[in-house]
Scaffold this active site. Structure first.
Site, mmCIF file in Angstrom:
data_model
loop_
_atom_site.group_PDB
_atom_site.id
_atom_site.type_symbol
_atom_site.label_atom_id
_atom_site.label_comp_id
_atom_site.label_asym_id
_atom_site.label_seq_id
_atom_site.Cartn_x
_atom_site.Cartn_y
_atom_site.Cartn_z
ATOM 1 N N ASP A 29 41.147 29.229 -36.153
ATOM 2 C CA ASP A 29 42.366 28.425 -36.292
ATOM 3 C C ASP A 29 41.989 26.958 -36.140
ATOM 4 O OD1 ASP A 29 41.844 28.224 -33.548
ATOM 5 O OD2 ASP A 29 43.271 29.823 -33.095
ATOM 6 N N ASP A 31 42.801 23.221 -34.407
ATOM 7 C CA ASP A 31 43.496 22.458 -33.381
ATOM 8 C C ASP A 31 43.346 20.976 -33.684
ATOM 9 O OD1 ASP A 31 44.199 24.732 -31.853
ATOM 10 O OD2 ASP A 31 42.186 24.786 -30.997
ATOM 11 N N ASP A 108 35.702 22.252 -21.883
ATOM 12 C CA ASP A 108 34.744 23.095 -21.163
ATOM 13 C C ASP A 108 33.283 22.872 -21.577
ATOM 14 O OD1 ASP A 108 35.321 24.309 -23.603
ATOM 15 O OD2 ASP A 108 35.868 26.251 -22.764
HETATM 16 P P1 ATP Z 1 37.917 30.244 -30.465
HETATM 17 O O1 ATP Z 1 39.311 29.837 -30.834
HETATM 18 O O2 ATP Z 1 36.979 30.386 -31.571
HETATM 19 O O3 ATP Z 1 37.897 31.375 -29.516
HETATM 20 P P2 ATP Z 1 37.941 27.664 -29.206
HETATM 21 O O4 ATP Z 1 36.816 26.804 -28.756
HETATM 22 O O5 ATP Z 1 38.856 27.131 -30.247
HETATM 23 O O6 ATP Z 1 37.293 29.026 -29.635
HETATM 24 P P3 ATP Z 1 40.283 27.930 -27.593
HETATM 25 O O7 ATP Z 1 40.522 28.871 -26.459
HETATM 26 O O8 ATP Z 1 41.075 28.080 -28.834
HETATM 27 O O9 ATP Z 1 38.741 28.045 -27.911
HETATM 28 O O10 ATP Z 1 40.447 26.464 -26.997
HETATM 29 C C1 ATP Z 1 40.438 25.296 -27.813
HETATM 30 C C2 ATP Z 1 39.692 24.181 -27.105
HETATM 31 O O11 ATP Z 1 40.340 23.847 -25.878
HETATM 32 C C3 ATP Z 1 38.260 24.532 -26.700
HETATM 33 O O12 ATP Z 1 37.365 24.315 -27.752
HETATM 34 C C4 ATP Z 1 38.027 23.595 -25.537
HETATM 35 O O13 ATP Z 1 37.699 22.316 -25.993
HETATM 36 C C5 ATP Z 1 39.387 23.535 -24.865
HETATM 37 N N1 ATP Z 1 39.519 24.551 -23.791
HETATM 38 C C6 ATP Z 1 40.014 25.806 -23.917
HETATM 39 N N2 ATP Z 1 39.998 26.465 -22.739
HETATM 40 C C7 ATP Z 1 39.480 25.620 -21.834
HETATM 41 C C8 ATP Z 1 39.199 25.712 -20.450
HETATM 42 N N3 ATP Z 1 39.443 26.835 -19.761
HETATM 43 N N4 ATP Z 1 38.679 24.630 -19.850
HETATM 44 C C9 ATP Z 1 38.443 23.490 -20.545
HETATM 45 N N5 ATP Z 1 38.658 23.345 -21.847
HETATM 46 C C10 ATP Z 1 39.172 24.382 -22.509
HETATM 47 MG MG MG Z 2 40.657 28.043 -31.028
#
Ligand code: ATP
Ligand code: MG
Length: 404
Positions: A29, A31, A108
């Protein structure tokens, strides 16, 4: 992003989508991060809804797609609200708006903190994410132990991303996990359910399982399962869980559907069986013992991961249907065939036979029963013909029968 730009704001793609695009993977997705406040975002779009009470996010709808638009946030380091965490695990301090650079530092992993800028098609990198991306290393931003304590779910995310991306976990980020794994028990069980699904249903479940066990994280998520695995009985329980994971990974690779309840029931099957065996020893009948064991195991499990009712219901059905496979005479097999959970329970049975938990012949019988025509099915379910009784040995035959 162009709409926001036209309205006078900055807008960047951020997080997983930038990371995945740079690695040539397909993003799940998209963001967007912006310096516009949630209210300002809402005003710029007709198709926008604000969600979350304290942590306000804008959801911009494009047909069936939703783009999450978040305002830059700062981490307000040093303030006394630093350690406070919401029910859903988000940090309270996350709600303070900030600059793009501050927004980057509160994320993170370095590879999750890259911003794609549509002004000049550049990548904004404040934390060294590009370097880590090019060498395939997953590193936390800041002091690892502090970041894990702040949000222990980051330990699970470390495992998930290392495996998804095929990255090495930076040794400094790896070390604290062994000692801090137990902190996961303080995370709301509902959030852990979502994380568990992401961990095991992404196509690399087996590898994830091994890594979680290695760091002592699996035992916090599935304490009863870990206990069984640790007390391996002639190698049997461990094989069953790994076979189930392998099977589900293969299904995903073939584009077939996988359900959470199948894997979850595999994780806990050994615990259910063990408990049921104890209850049978204490005098319960088999069906009663299994029902009670299932309830007991599930009630312990939902303390760490809150599995929704409809899922636990299906898990229970998969377990309880196992003993019904033994009933192969008369109308019972037909009834079992129409049970909504038949297919899953049958797949489960096949796994059990592959790992020595049930007779091969039994699974083969059911495989045949599903594929043959009505006449053949009738033959298969006919009661075995009683041997013709000769008057003299009638008593003997009877005695033998009751022995069986
Ligand atoms: P995917 O969607 O492929 O699982 P993602 O990196 O997009 O991976 P998400 O959970 O959608 O993960 O979160 C989006 C973004 O928000 C992350 O890339 C990170 O920058 C931030 N983020 C998410 N969870 C945390 C957390 N627990 N602590 C700090 N930053 C976070
Ligand atoms: Mg994501």
């Amino acid at each position: 992003m162009y709409r926001l730009k036209k309205s006078g704001y900055e807008a960047y793609l951020v997080g997983g989508c930038v990371r995945d695009l740079l690695l040539g993977l397909e993003p799940k997705d998209f963001d967007v991060a912006t310096n516009a406040s949630p209210e300002q975002v809402r005003k710029a779009f007709r198709n926008c809804r604000l969600i979350g009470r304290r942590f306000r996010l804008a959801h911009v709808h494009f047909g069936r797609e939703i783009i999450e638009v978040a305002t830059f946030r700062s981490s307000e380091k040093g303030s006394d609200i630093d350690q406070k965490v919401h029910e859903d695990g988000r940090l309270l301090r996350d709600n303070v708006f900030g600059s793009i650079e501050e927004d980057a530092w509160r994320r993170d992993f370095t590879v999750n903190a890259l911003y794609y800028n549509i002004q000049d098609f550049s990548i904004a990198d404040y934390t060294g994410g590009m370097e880590d991306l090019s060498v395939g290393v997953l590193s936390l931003i800041g002091d690892p132990a502090t970041r894990y304590k702040e949000d222990p779910v980051r330990m699970l995310r470390a495992v998930r991303f290392a495996i998804k991306l095929g990255f090495v976990l930076d040794p400094e980020c790896e070390k604290p996990i062994f000692e801090l794994a137990h902190l996961l028990s303080g995370i709301p069980a509902a959030r852990l359910y979502d994380e568990a699904l992401k961990l095991f249903l992404a196509g690399k479940g087996l590898q994830t399982f091994e890594m979680l066990r290695h760091y002592g994280l699996y035992s916090v998520l599935f304490p009863q399962s870990e206990q069984c695995l640790a007390s391996e009985e002639n190698n049997f329980p461990r094989v069953f869980v790994t076979r189930a994971l392998e099977n589900s990974d293969n299904r995903i690779a073939e584009g077939k559907s996988v359900t959470p309840y199948f894997l979850l029931s595999a994780f806990l099957w050994e615990s259910v069986q063990e408990l049921a065996r104890e209850k049978i020893k204490e005098g319960d009948n088999e069906s009663f013992a299994f029902q009670n064991a299932a309830s007991q195991v599930l009630s312990v499990q939902v303390k760490s991961i809150s599995i929704p009712k409809r899922v636990t219901q299906s898990m229970r059905e998969v377990w309880l249907l196992q003993s019904r496979f033994n009933k192969r005479v008369g109308s019972r097999p037909y009834r079992l065939l129409t049970h909504p959970r038949f297919r899953a329970a049958y797949d489960f049975l096949v796994l059990r036979t592959e790992t020595g938990g049930a007779e091969k012949e039994l699974a083969e019988w059911w495989t045949t029963f599903q594929s043959v025509n009505e006449i053949e099915q009738k033959k298969m379910t006919r009661p075995p013909r009683k041997p013709k009784k000769k008057k003299k040995v009638a008593g003997l035959t009877k005695a033998k029968e009751s022995n069986d």
